[in-house]
Write an enzyme that holds these catalytic residues in place. Structure first.
Site, mmCIF file in Angstrom:
data_model
loop_
_atom_site.group_PDB
_atom_site.id
_atom_site.type_symbol
_atom_site.label_atom_id
_atom_site.label_comp_id
_atom_site.label_asym_id
_atom_site.label_seq_id
_atom_site.Cartn_x
_atom_site.Cartn_y
_atom_site.Cartn_z
ATOM 1 N N GLU A 130 0.915 -0.971 0.082
ATOM 2 C CA GLU A 130 0.075 0.036 0.024
ATOM 3 C C GLU A 130 1.065 1.324 -0.051
ATOM 4 O O GLU A 130 2.076 1.495 0.512
ATOM 5 C CB GLU A 130 -0.742 -0.140 1.282
ATOM 6 C CG GLU A 130 -1.765 1.034 1.546
ATOM 7 C CD GLU A 130 -2.819 1.468 0.560
ATOM 8 O OE1 GLU A 130 -2.555 1.491 -0.530
ATOM 9 O OE2 GLU A 130 -3.956 1.667 1.034
ATOM 10 N N ASP A 131 0.443 2.324 -0.428
ATOM 11 C CA ASP A 131 1.101 3.576 -0.530
ATOM 12 C C ASP A 131 1.388 4.111 0.880
ATOM 13 O O ASP A 131 2.680 4.488 1.096
ATOM 14 C CB ASP A 131 0.517 4.782 -1.503
ATOM 15 C CG ASP A 131 -0.967 4.939 -1.241
ATOM 16 O OD1 ASP A 131 -1.606 4.256 -0.248
ATOM 17 O OD2 ASP A 131 -1.568 5.719 -1.951
ATOM 18 N N ASP A 181 -2.530 5.888 7.026
ATOM 19 C CA ASP A 181 -2.742 7.188 7.668
ATOM 20 C C ASP A 181 -3.790 6.711 8.799
ATOM 21 O O ASP A 181 -3.265 6.510 9.912
ATOM 22 C CB ASP A 181 -3.681 7.895 6.679
ATOM 23 C CG ASP A 181 -3.978 9.483 6.811
ATOM 24 O OD1 ASP A 181 -3.098 9.993 7.574
ATOM 25 O OD2 ASP A 181 -5.076 9.918 6.389
ATOM 26 N N PHE A 233 -0.048 16.659 3.766
ATOM 27 C CA PHE A 233 -0.592 15.707 2.640
ATOM 28 C C PHE A 233 0.431 15.886 1.604
ATOM 29 O O PHE A 233 0.762 16.709 1.168
ATOM 30 C CB PHE A 233 -1.860 16.786 2.220
ATOM 31 C CG PHE A 233 -2.815 15.924 1.280
ATOM 32 C CD1 PHE A 233 -3.430 14.899 1.630
ATOM 33 C CD2 PHE A 233 -2.462 15.795 -0.113
ATOM 34 C CE1 PHE A 233 -4.207 14.107 0.655
ATOM 35 C CE2 PHE A 233 -3.160 15.220 -1.136
ATOM 36 C CZ PHE A 233 -4.128 13.909 -0.548
ATOM 37 N N ARG A 264 0.291 11.526 -9.617
ATOM 38 C CA ARG A 264 0.567 10.179 -9.049
ATOM 39 C C ARG A 264 2.031 9.646 -9.897
ATOM 40 O O ARG A 264 2.784 8.837 -9.425
ATOM 41 C CB ARG A 264 -0.492 9.065 -9.545
ATOM 42 C CG ARG A 264 -1.888 9.440 -8.901
ATOM 43 C CD ARG A 264 -2.423 8.023 -9.296
ATOM 44 N NE ARG A 264 -3.826 8.014 -8.910
ATOM 45 C CZ ARG A 264 -4.231 7.835 -7.600
ATOM 46 N NH1 ARG A 264 -3.602 7.104 -6.682
ATOM 47 N NH2 ARG A 264 -5.711 7.757 -7.376
#
Ligand code: IMP
Ligand code: MG
Length: 171
Positions: free
Chosen positions: A94-95, A98, A147, A160
């Site tokens: 996963e990136d 959070d 962010f 991206r």
């Protein structure tokens, strides 16, 4: 936008993670990576190319709640895997972790498919944002509550394709 992690720094860390993963599994055992679309696709692509031929892969897609909004905790499965997981070594790729809600959902549904082992690799972690405890065995970088975009991560589906991670400017 301000660069937080350069391409060189990311590439070096991804190679370290790949080596660590390779060392953690018995020689010869297949390792099946489950990439989480869309954000995880760049990390996945670099990670698998730093691994030995025993790696196989598949992709899953889940809905993400609206950007910057408080998560409802609802996660929806948009695209399921092509093959079963029973008896296999699985690593979710996963990136970013959070709040942890997306990964908790993914771990729950994949664990129910009886893999031999289930671990998680995230390029980034923002621990200050965590709402649920979730195990992540491989973390690339721990970052502050900013962010970020690039290297798979988006803002409104853009950025991206950046080869590095950048912090969005305040509007
Ligand atoms: P969680 O369920 O709150 O852990 O959310 C994880 C998902 O939110 C990630 O897979 C990303 O798609 C998205 N996300 C969280 N933080 C960021 C960020 O800083 N930039 C871009 N996407 C993010
Ligand atoms: Mg994501």
């Amino acid at each position: 936008m301000i660069t937080l992690l350069s391409s060189d720094v990311i590439q070096a860390r991804v190679r370290e993670l790949a080596a660590q993963i390779e060392a953690d599994y018995p020689a010869g055992d297949e390792i099946h990576l489950v990439g989480v679309l869309k954000g995880g696709f760049v990390f996945m692509a670099d990670l698998v190319r730093a691994m030995s031929p025993r790696v196989t892969m598949d992709f899953i897609a889940v809905s993400s709640y609206g950007k910057r909004t408080k998560s409802s905790g609802e996660v929806r499965l948009l695209k399921d895997l092509d093959t079963g997981l029973e008896g296999r070594h699985i690593i979710i790729v996963e990136d970013i972790v959070d709040t942890g809600l997306t990964l908790t959902y993914l771990q729950d549904i994949l664990r129910a498919r009886a893999p031999r082992t289930l671990k998680t690799a995230c390029l980034l972690s923002k621990p200050s944002r965590r709402e649920v405890e979730v195990a992540v065995e491989y973390i690339g970088f721990t970052i502050e509550d900013k962010f970020v975009v690039g290297y798979g991560l988006d803002f409104a589906e853009k950025y991206r394709n950046l080869d590095h991670i950048a912090v969005m400017d305040a509007e």
